[in-house]
Design a protein around this motif. Structure first.
Motif, short mmCIF file in Angstrom:
data_model
loop_
_atom_site.label_atom_id
_atom_site.label_comp_id
_atom_site.label_asym_id
_atom_site.label_seq_id
_atom_site.Cartn_x
_atom_site.Cartn_y
_atom_site.Cartn_z
N ARG A 24 -7.94 0.68 -42.22
CA ARG A 24 -7.73 0.93 -43.76
C ARG A 24 -6.44 1.65 -43.82
NH1 ARG A 24 -6.99 -0.88 -48.29
NH2 ARG A 24 -7.87 0.27 -50.07
N ILE A 25 -6.18 2.48 -42.97
CA ILE A 25 -5.18 3.49 -43.03
C ILE A 25 -3.71 2.74 -42.74
CG2 ILE A 25 -3.64 5.39 -42.10
CD1 ILE A 25 -6.56 6.89 -41.58
N ALA A 26 -3.51 1.95 -41.64
CA ALA A 26 -2.24 1.40 -41.17
C ALA A 26 -2.19 0.18 -41.80
CB ALA A 26 -2.28 1.31 -39.74
N ALA A 27 -2.98 -0.75 -41.98
CA ALA A 27 -2.65 -2.28 -42.51
C ALA A 27 -1.97 -2.47 -43.79
CB ALA A 27 -4.08 -2.93 -42.49
N PRO A 28 -2.11 -1.65 -44.98
CA PRO A 28 -1.16 -1.61 -46.01
C PRO A 28 0.08 -1.55 -45.80
CG PRO A 28 -3.44 -0.58 -46.53
CD PRO A 28 -3.00 -0.52 -45.03
N VAL A 29 0.52 -0.50 -44.64
CA VAL A 29 1.92 -0.15 -44.39
C VAL A 29 2.51 -1.14 -43.47
CG1 VAL A 29 3.38 1.55 -43.62
CG2 VAL A 29 1.57 2.10 -44.90
N LEU A 30 1.86 -1.52 -42.35
CA LEU A 30 2.33 -2.32 -41.27
C LEU A 30 2.31 -3.79 -41.35
CD1 LEU A 30 1.46 -0.01 -37.92
CD2 LEU A 30 3.61 -0.11 -39.55
N GLY A 31 1.26 -4.11 -42.45
CA GLY A 31 0.91 -5.41 -42.30
C GLY A 31 -0.05 -5.85 -41.23
N PRO A 32 -0.99 -6.93 -41.43
CA PRO A 32 -1.85 -7.45 -40.37
C PRO A 32 -1.16 -7.57 -39.06
CG PRO A 32 -1.68 -8.95 -42.13
CD PRO A 32 -1.00 -8.01 -42.67
N ALA A 33 -0.02 -8.52 -39.13
CA ALA A 33 0.28 -9.06 -37.73
C ALA A 33 0.87 -7.98 -36.78
CB ALA A 33 1.13 -10.24 -38.10
N VAL A 34 1.66 -7.01 -37.27
CA VAL A 34 2.41 -5.86 -36.58
C VAL A 34 1.41 -5.13 -36.31
CG1 VAL A 34 3.98 -4.05 -36.91
CG2 VAL A 34 4.40 -6.28 -38.17
N THR A 93 -7.34 -4.42 -48.77
CA THR A 93 -7.79 -4.62 -50.03
C THR A 93 -9.25 -3.88 -49.92
OG1 THR A 93 -6.89 -6.70 -50.39
CG2 THR A 93 -8.68 -6.02 -51.91
N LEU A 94 -10.22 -4.11 -48.90
CA LEU A 94 -11.32 -3.52 -48.84
C LEU A 94 -11.82 -2.03 -48.35
CD1 LEU A 94 -13.27 -6.86 -47.40
CD2 LEU A 94 -12.93 -6.00 -50.10
N SER A 95 -12.45 -1.29 -48.64
CA SER A 95 -12.94 -0.23 -48.29
C SER A 95 -13.30 -0.26 -46.47
CB SER A 95 -13.60 0.71 -48.93
OG SER A 95 -14.98 -0.21 -48.81
N ALA A 96 -13.16 0.90 -45.70
CA ALA A 96 -13.57 1.01 -44.54
C ALA A 96 -15.14 0.75 -44.56
CB ALA A 96 -13.28 2.37 -43.89
N SER A 97 -15.63 1.13 -45.57
CA SER A 97 -17.16 1.11 -45.55
C SER A 97 -17.69 -0.31 -45.56
CB SER A 97 -17.94 2.00 -46.76
OG SER A 97 -17.32 3.31 -46.75
N VAL A 98 -17.12 -1.20 -46.60
CA VAL A 98 -17.49 -2.56 -46.74
C VAL A 98 -17.10 -3.29 -45.54
CG1 VAL A 98 -16.85 -4.65 -48.04
CG2 VAL A 98 -17.22 -2.44 -49.13
N LEU A 140 -23.72 -5.46 -51.66
CA LEU A 140 -22.46 -4.54 -51.26
C LEU A 140 -21.38 -4.83 -51.94
CD1 LEU A 140 -22.09 -2.32 -49.17
CD2 LEU A 140 -21.13 -4.27 -47.69
N VAL A 141 -20.84 -6.05 -51.87
CA VAL A 141 -19.56 -6.32 -52.39
C VAL A 141 -19.60 -6.53 -53.91
CG1 VAL A 141 -17.95 -8.16 -52.42
CG2 VAL A 141 -18.93 -7.41 -50.29
N GLY A 142 -20.68 -7.22 -54.49
CA GLY A 142 -20.52 -7.23 -55.86
C GLY A 142 -20.54 -6.05 -56.68
N PHE A 143 -21.21 -4.80 -56.26
CA PHE A 143 -21.04 -3.71 -56.84
C PHE A 143 -20.15 -2.71 -56.44
CE2 PHE A 143 -25.26 -5.30 -57.87
CZ PHE A 143 -25.47 -4.83 -59.43
N ASP A 144 -19.24 -3.14 -55.38
CA ASP A 144 -18.17 -2.24 -55.02
C ASP A 144 -16.91 -2.40 -55.99
OD1 ASP A 144 -17.68 -0.46 -52.45
OD2 ASP A 144 -15.82 -1.45 -52.75
N HIS A 145 -16.22 -1.15 -56.18
CA HIS A 145 -15.26 -1.10 -56.93
C HIS A 145 -14.04 -1.97 -56.33
CE1 HIS A 145 -13.70 2.02 -54.27
NE2 HIS A 145 -12.52 1.45 -54.61
N THR A 146 -14.02 -2.27 -55.21
CA THR A 146 -13.11 -3.07 -54.58
C THR A 146 -13.08 -4.49 -55.19
OG1 THR A 146 -13.98 -3.31 -52.61
CG2 THR A 146 -12.51 -1.42 -52.66
N SER A 147 -14.38 -4.84 -55.53
CA SER A 147 -14.55 -6.32 -55.73
C SER A 147 -13.77 -6.65 -57.11
CB SER A 147 -15.85 -6.54 -56.02
OG SER A 147 -16.39 -5.77 -56.95
#
Length: 303
Positions: A24-34, A93-98, A140-147
């Motif tokens: 969750r920390i690194a993916a938005p910065v590096l992207g999934p593949a890197v 997009t999703l939280s670490a919890s979800v 879990l997903v339906g009520f989470d704010h990230t949805s």
């Protein structure tokens, strides 16, 4: 399970629960593949160093690429490269919890994969577990704010597809030729590093890596992949596969905990209730019964 192995189990759950925090920390910065190329490469290098340091010991058997290269490629794709990429994609997009709770659906997918692959019938207990797991994920997903975020539905689908990959890999491993556990981990990580390479042009790095981001990447590769595999295989050796797999029930606890502590993620009623329902469904599908419940039953049968 003695105290030492119980501590190993809790440590493993804490480490694997932390993998979603680091993604969750690194993916938005590096992207999934890197991010995942770094993860599997660091893990492979770490395991190679362990193999060199412990060379000659039976626990670190050589890879024997001439015989097992196809096996490592299949396992590296389905157990590492593909699910890691899918989870890293979802982590934007999703939280670490979800993410940690969606990961716990892997055993439920396992029942469906076993039905399709090995024609293993789905029992009433497993069917109930699958239903509960579906309801838990929806809650879990339906009520989470990230949805409400753009792309949340695709991210959830990607995370569930990653859990499905783990189930396919497990089913494949049952039918594959026996390969020593350490060699499986070591060889599959090198194979995963090769599999991820073609994805790099499609997911360019969106941000600039900072020392903190790279620290998360190192932790993800060395701690959550390299060291975690060693702990896991040691547990399998000491207590067997069934007991070692109880880590599935502890991972979400730490995933939610680390997300709340370090990322200030909100733990609402839907998080706790949805997680509990998913884990109950997983327990029904796997046939897991806590030892404190098994003991009285065994005593009663002995009377």
């Amino acid at each position: 399970m003695n105290t030492v192995n119980m501590l190993r189990l809790v440590a493993l759950a804490a480490i694997w629960g932390g993998s979603f925090l680091f993604m969750r920390i690194a993916a938005p910065v590096l992207g999934p593949a890197v991010l995942i190329e770094y993860r599997v490469l660091f893990a492979a290098l770490f395991l190679a160093a362990v193999a060199w340091f412990l060379r000659g010991r039976a626990s670190t058997a050589p890879l024997d690429l001439r015989t097992h290269w196809k096996h490592y490629l299949i396992l590296g794709l389905m157990n590492s490269a593909l699910p890691f990429l899918l989870f890293a994609f979802a982590a934007r997009t999703l939280s670490a919890s979800v993410l940690s709770v969606l990961n716990a659906t892997a055993p439920m997918f396992g029942a469906l994969v076993a039905f399709v692959w090995a024609r293993q019938p789905v029992s009433g207990r497993s069917a109930l577990g699958l239903l509960l797991g579906t309801l838990g994920v929806a809650l879990l997903v339906g009520f989470d704010h990230t949805s409400d975020l753009p792309g949340a539905g695709v991210a959830v689908a990607a995370a569930l597809a990653a859990a499905l990959c783990y189930s396919v890999a497990s089913q494949y491993a049952k039918s594959a030729k026996a390969v020593p556990p350490f060699a499986n981990a070591h060889g599959s990580m090198w194979a995963a590093a090769l599999w991820v390479l073609p994805a790099l042009p499609f997911f360019p790095q969106p941000g600039q890596a900072t020392p903190g981001i790279m620290a998360a990447v190192l932790a993800l590769g060395i701690l959550c992949s390299g060291i975690a595999y060693i702990l896991y295989f040691k547990l399998i050796e000491e207590v067997g596969t069934t007991s070692a797999l109880t880590v599935t029930f502890l991972n979400p606890v730490f995933g939610i905990l680390w997300g709340a502590i370090f990322l200030h993620e909100v733990v609402g009623w839907h998080t706790l209730l949805g997680s509990a329902i998913v884990l109950l469904g997983t327990a029904l599908v796997t046939g897991f019964t806590p030892s404190f419940l098994r003991a009285p039953a065994a005593a009663a049968r002995g009377k």
